[in-house]
Design a protein around this motif. Structure first.
Motif, PDB file in Angstrom:
ATOM      1  N   TRP A 149     -11.101 -12.861  58.539  1.00 11.66           N
ATOM      2  CA  TRP A 149     -11.420 -12.226  57.267  1.00 11.66           C
ATOM      3  C   TRP A 149     -10.427 -11.111  56.948  1.00 11.66           C
ATOM      4  O   TRP A 149      -9.765 -10.574  57.828  1.00 11.66           O
ATOM      5  CB  TRP A 149     -12.847 -11.685  57.259  1.00 11.66           C
ATOM      6  CG  TRP A 149     -13.122 -10.614  58.283  1.00 11.66           C
ATOM      7  CD1 TRP A 149     -13.523 -10.805  59.572  1.00 11.66           C
ATOM      8  CD2 TRP A 149     -13.001  -9.204  58.105  1.00 11.66           C
ATOM      9  NE1 TRP A 149     -13.657  -9.587  60.207  1.00 11.66           N
ATOM     10  CE2 TRP A 149     -13.357  -8.592  59.325  1.00 11.66           C
ATOM     11  CE3 TRP A 149     -12.646  -8.395  57.035  1.00 11.66           C
ATOM     12  CZ2 TRP A 149     -13.348  -7.207  59.507  1.00 11.66           C
ATOM     13  CZ3 TRP A 149     -12.638  -7.021  57.213  1.00 11.66           C
ATOM     14  CH2 TRP A 149     -12.993  -6.442  58.438  1.00 11.66           C
ATOM     15  N   CYS A 150     -10.331 -10.809  55.654  1.00 16.72           N
ATOM     16  CA  CYS A 150      -9.455  -9.730  55.178  1.00 16.72           C
ATOM     17  C   CYS A 150     -10.003  -9.245  53.842  1.00 16.72           C
ATOM     18  O   CYS A 150     -10.502 -10.043  53.045  1.00 16.72           O
ATOM     19  CB  CYS A 150      -8.033 -10.238  54.993  1.00 16.72           C
ATOM     20  SG  CYS A 150      -6.902  -8.975  54.363  1.00 16.72           S
ATOM     21  N   ARG A 151      -9.917  -7.946  53.620  1.00 11.35           N
ATOM     22  CA  ARG A 151     -10.283  -7.397  52.310  1.00 11.35           C
ATOM     23  C   ARG A 151      -9.349  -6.241  51.988  1.00 11.35           C
ATOM     24  O   ARG A 151      -8.843  -5.557  52.872  1.00 11.35           O
ATOM     25  CB  ARG A 151     -11.739  -6.981  52.267  1.00 11.35           C
ATOM     26  CG  ARG A 151     -12.110  -5.831  53.144  1.00 11.35           C
ATOM     27  CD  ARG A 151     -13.583  -5.459  52.953  1.00 11.35           C
ATOM     28  NE  ARG A 151     -14.092  -4.847  54.170  1.00 11.35           N
ATOM     29  CZ  ARG A 151     -15.134  -5.265  54.844  1.00 11.35           C
ATOM     30  NH1 ARG A 151     -15.811  -6.304  54.452  1.00 11.35           N
ATOM     31  NH2 ARG A 151     -15.518  -4.650  55.935  1.00 11.35           N
ATOM     32  N   PHE A 152      -9.153  -6.029  50.717  1.00  2.63           N
ATOM     33  CA  PHE A 152      -8.330  -4.934  50.227  1.00  2.63           C
ATOM     34  C   PHE A 152      -9.239  -3.738  50.010  1.00  2.63           C
ATOM     35  O   PHE A 152     -10.292  -3.863  49.389  1.00  2.63           O
ATOM     36  CB  PHE A 152      -7.638  -5.348  48.919  1.00  2.63           C
ATOM     37  CG  PHE A 152      -6.603  -4.368  48.460  1.00  2.63           C
ATOM     38  CD1 PHE A 152      -5.402  -4.235  49.132  1.00  2.63           C
ATOM     39  CD2 PHE A 152      -6.828  -3.576  47.345  1.00  2.63           C
ATOM     40  CE1 PHE A 152      -4.440  -3.331  48.706  1.00  2.63           C
ATOM     41  CE2 PHE A 152      -5.869  -2.676  46.906  1.00  2.63           C
ATOM     42  CZ  PHE A 152      -4.680  -2.554  47.594  1.00  2.63           C
ATOM     43  N   THR A 153      -8.866  -2.582  50.544  1.00  2.74           N
ATOM     44  CA  THR A 153      -9.698  -1.393  50.398  1.00  2.74           C
ATOM     45  C   THR A 153      -9.305  -0.630  49.130  1.00  2.74           C
ATOM     46  O   THR A 153      -8.201  -0.784  48.618  1.00  2.74           O
ATOM     47  CB  THR A 153      -9.569  -0.440  51.601  1.00  2.74           C
ATOM     48  OG1 THR A 153      -8.274   0.168  51.583  1.00  2.74           O
ATOM     49  CG2 THR A 153      -9.774  -1.182  52.915  1.00  2.74           C
ATOM     50  N   ARG A 154     -10.183   0.215  48.684  1.00  4.83           N
ATOM     51  CA  ARG A 154      -9.894   0.992  47.478  1.00  4.83           C
ATOM     52  C   ARG A 154      -8.826   2.055  47.732  1.00  4.83           C
ATOM     53  O   ARG A 154      -8.350   2.685  46.797  1.00  4.83           O
ATOM     54  CB  ARG A 154     -11.160   1.624  46.937  1.00  4.83           C
ATOM     55  CG  ARG A 154     -11.803   2.597  47.881  1.00  4.83           C
ATOM     56  CD  ARG A 154     -13.119   3.092  47.336  1.00  4.83           C
ATOM     57  NE  ARG A 154     -13.750   3.957  48.325  1.00  4.83           N
ATOM     58  CZ  ARG A 154     -14.392   5.037  48.041  1.00  4.83           C
ATOM     59  NH1 ARG A 154     -14.548   5.402  46.794  1.00  4.83           N
ATOM     60  NH2 ARG A 154     -14.925   5.761  48.984  1.00  4.83           N
ATOM     61  N   HIS A 155      -8.448   2.248  48.991  1.00  8.86           N
ATOM     62  CA  HIS A 155      -7.424   3.244  49.332  1.00  8.86           C
ATOM     63  C   HIS A 155      -6.035   2.623  49.452  1.00  8.86           C
ATOM     64  O   HIS A 155      -5.098   3.288  49.886  1.00  8.86           O
ATOM     65  CB  HIS A 155      -7.782   3.949  50.639  1.00  8.86           C
ATOM     66  CG  HIS A 155      -9.123   4.618  50.574  1.00  8.86           C
ATOM     67  ND1 HIS A 155      -9.379   5.709  49.781  1.00  8.86           N
ATOM     68  CD2 HIS A 155     -10.289   4.320  51.183  1.00  8.86           C
ATOM     69  CE1 HIS A 155     -10.648   6.071  49.908  1.00  8.86           C
ATOM     70  NE2 HIS A 155     -11.229   5.239  50.749  1.00  8.86           N
ATOM     71  N   GLY A 156      -5.907   1.344  49.106  1.00  9.83           N
ATOM     72  CA  GLY A 156      -4.598   0.699  49.118  1.00  9.83           C
ATOM     73  C   GLY A 156      -4.209   0.067  50.441  1.00  9.83           C
ATOM     74  O   GLY A 156      -3.076  -0.354  50.614  1.00  9.83           O
ATOM     75  N   TRP A 157      -5.126  -0.004  51.381  1.00  9.05           N
ATOM     76  CA  TRP A 157      -4.870  -0.640  52.665  1.00  9.05           C
ATOM     77  C   TRP A 157      -5.644  -1.952  52.727  1.00  9.05           C
ATOM     78  O   TRP A 157      -6.546  -2.198  51.931  1.00  9.05           O
ATOM     79  CB  TRP A 157      -5.342   0.252  53.815  1.00  9.05           C
ATOM     80  CG  TRP A 157      -4.431   1.412  54.080  1.00  9.05           C
ATOM     81  CD1 TRP A 157      -4.163   2.446  53.244  1.00  9.05           C
ATOM     82  CD2 TRP A 157      -3.679   1.650  55.258  1.00  9.05           C
ATOM     83  NE1 TRP A 157      -3.302   3.327  53.832  1.00  9.05           N
ATOM     84  CE2 TRP A 157      -2.988   2.865  55.078  1.00  9.05           C
ATOM     85  CE3 TRP A 157      -3.535   0.969  56.467  1.00  9.05           C
ATOM     86  CZ2 TRP A 157      -2.156   3.393  56.048  1.00  9.05           C
ATOM     87  CZ3 TRP A 157      -2.703   1.505  57.431  1.00  9.05           C
ATOM     88  CH2 TRP A 157      -2.018   2.703  57.215  1.00  9.05           C
ATOM     89  N   TYR A 158      -5.329  -2.764  53.710  1.00  2.00           N
ATOM     90  CA  TYR A 158      -6.085  -3.980  53.989  1.00  2.00           C
ATOM     91  C   TYR A 158      -6.916  -3.741  55.238  1.00  2.00           C
ATOM     92  O   TYR A 158      -6.488  -3.030  56.150  1.00  2.00           O
ATOM     93  CB  TYR A 158      -5.150  -5.164  54.241  1.00  2.00           C
ATOM     94  CG  TYR A 158      -4.359  -5.563  53.015  1.00  2.00           C
ATOM     95  CD1 TYR A 158      -4.833  -6.556  52.161  1.00  2.00           C
ATOM     96  CD2 TYR A 158      -3.157  -4.938  52.707  1.00  2.00           C
ATOM     97  CE1 TYR A 158      -4.118  -6.920  51.032  1.00  2.00           C
ATOM     98  CE2 TYR A 158      -2.437  -5.291  51.582  1.00  2.00           C
ATOM     99  CZ  TYR A 158      -2.917  -6.278  50.755  1.00  2.00           C
ATOM    100  OH  TYR A 158      -2.211  -6.631  49.629  1.00  2.00           O
ATOM    101  N   GLU A 159      -8.085  -4.340  55.281  1.00  3.91           N
ATOM    102  CA  GLU A 159      -8.923  -4.316  56.468  1.00  3.91           C
ATOM    103  C   GLU A 159      -9.150  -5.766  56.862  1.00  3.91           C
ATOM    104  O   GLU A 159      -9.548  -6.592  56.035  1.00  3.91           O
ATOM    105  CB  GLU A 159     -10.254  -3.637  56.166  1.00  3.91           C
ATOM    106  CG  GLU A 159     -11.145  -3.521  57.371  1.00  3.91           C
ATOM    107  CD  GLU A 159     -12.488  -2.854  57.064  1.00  3.91           C
ATOM    108  OE1 GLU A 159     -13.316  -2.814  57.972  1.00  3.91           O
ATOM    109  OE2 GLU A 159     -12.694  -2.396  55.921  1.00  3.91           O
ATOM    110  N   SER A 160      -8.841  -6.091  58.104  1.00  8.14           N
ATOM    111  CA  SER A 160      -8.969  -7.467  58.586  1.00  8.14           C
ATOM    112  C   SER A 160      -9.675  -7.476  59.925  1.00  8.14           C
ATOM    113  O   SER A 160      -9.846  -6.435  60.566  1.00  8.14           O
ATOM    114  CB  SER A 160      -7.582  -8.108  58.759  1.00  8.14           C
ATOM    115  OG  SER A 160      -6.945  -8.264  57.520  1.00  8.14           O
ATOM    116  N   GLY A 161     -10.032  -8.668  60.349  1.00 10.45           N
ATOM    117  CA  GLY A 161     -10.662  -8.803  61.652  1.00 10.45           C
ATOM    118  C   GLY A 161     -10.725 -10.245  62.072  1.00 10.45           C
ATOM    119  O   GLY A 161     -10.432 -11.161  61.299  1.00 10.45           O
ATOM    120  N   GLY A 162     -11.093 -10.426  63.318  1.00  7.49           N
ATOM    121  CA  GLY A 162     -11.191 -11.781  63.833  1.00  7.49           C
ATOM    122  C   GLY A 162     -11.851 -11.823  65.193  1.00  7.49           C
ATOM    123  O   GLY A 162     -12.270 -10.793  65.736  1.00  7.49           O
TER     124      GLY A 162
END
Length: 153
Positions: free
Chosen positions: A117-130
């Motif tokens: 999974w991956c999502r774009f944060t409101r702070h301009g970074w990406y958050e991912s995991g697995g």
């Protein structure tokens, strides 16, 4: 487990079926090196721990072994026996990668991760995991932030 890892808290968790014992042991040793006094119990299906440390992520091909590009540095968010969540600045073009985690004693622990999974944060970074698939041999990743030292000829 407490005697082996020195970590209070993981000994109270029933081992999750299907988690590779080598992954479990490595994660427990890693967490024990950073949290020798243990952490507060969390009420999740799989216990997650804060992991605010730099992590090297090396994208690999479909074989799970061949690097497809240079390692990048990401910032850990949460770590569990099953997987890792982290922050990064650019989108990732890979589905699998080797994560290299540095223990407090300077040793490295490598895991193949399937990025789910991956999502774009409101702070301009990406958050991912697995999810972790298996352990892999790893050494200290090369520091790519500085030019390689050259010796005069």
């Amino acid at each position: 487990m407490q005697a082996a890892s020195g970590y209070r808290g993981l000994d109270r968790i029933a081992p999750k079926p299907g988690v590779d014992p080598e992954i479990r042991s490595g994660i427990q040793s890693l967490l024990a090196s950073y949290y020798p006094d243990g952490l507060v119990v969390e009420r999740r299906r799989e216990r997650r721990f804060p992991y605010p440390h730099l992590v090297y992520l090396t994208p690999v091909g479909e074989d799970g072994a061949t690097p497809t590009s240079e390692p990048i540095v990401v910032i850990g968010k949460h770590l569990s026996e099953g997987g890792l969540g982290f922050f990064h600045q650019q989108p990732l073009a890979c589905r699998q990668a080797v994560v290299s985690l540095e223990m407090a004693n300077g040793h490295w622990f490598g895991l193949l991760i399937d990025l789910t999974w991956c999502r774009f944060t409101r702070h301009g970074w990406y958050e991912s995991g697995g999810r972790f698939l298996r352990t892999v041999p790893t050494g200290a990743p090369l520091n790519r932030s500085r030019p390689l030292a050259t010796t005069p000829a």
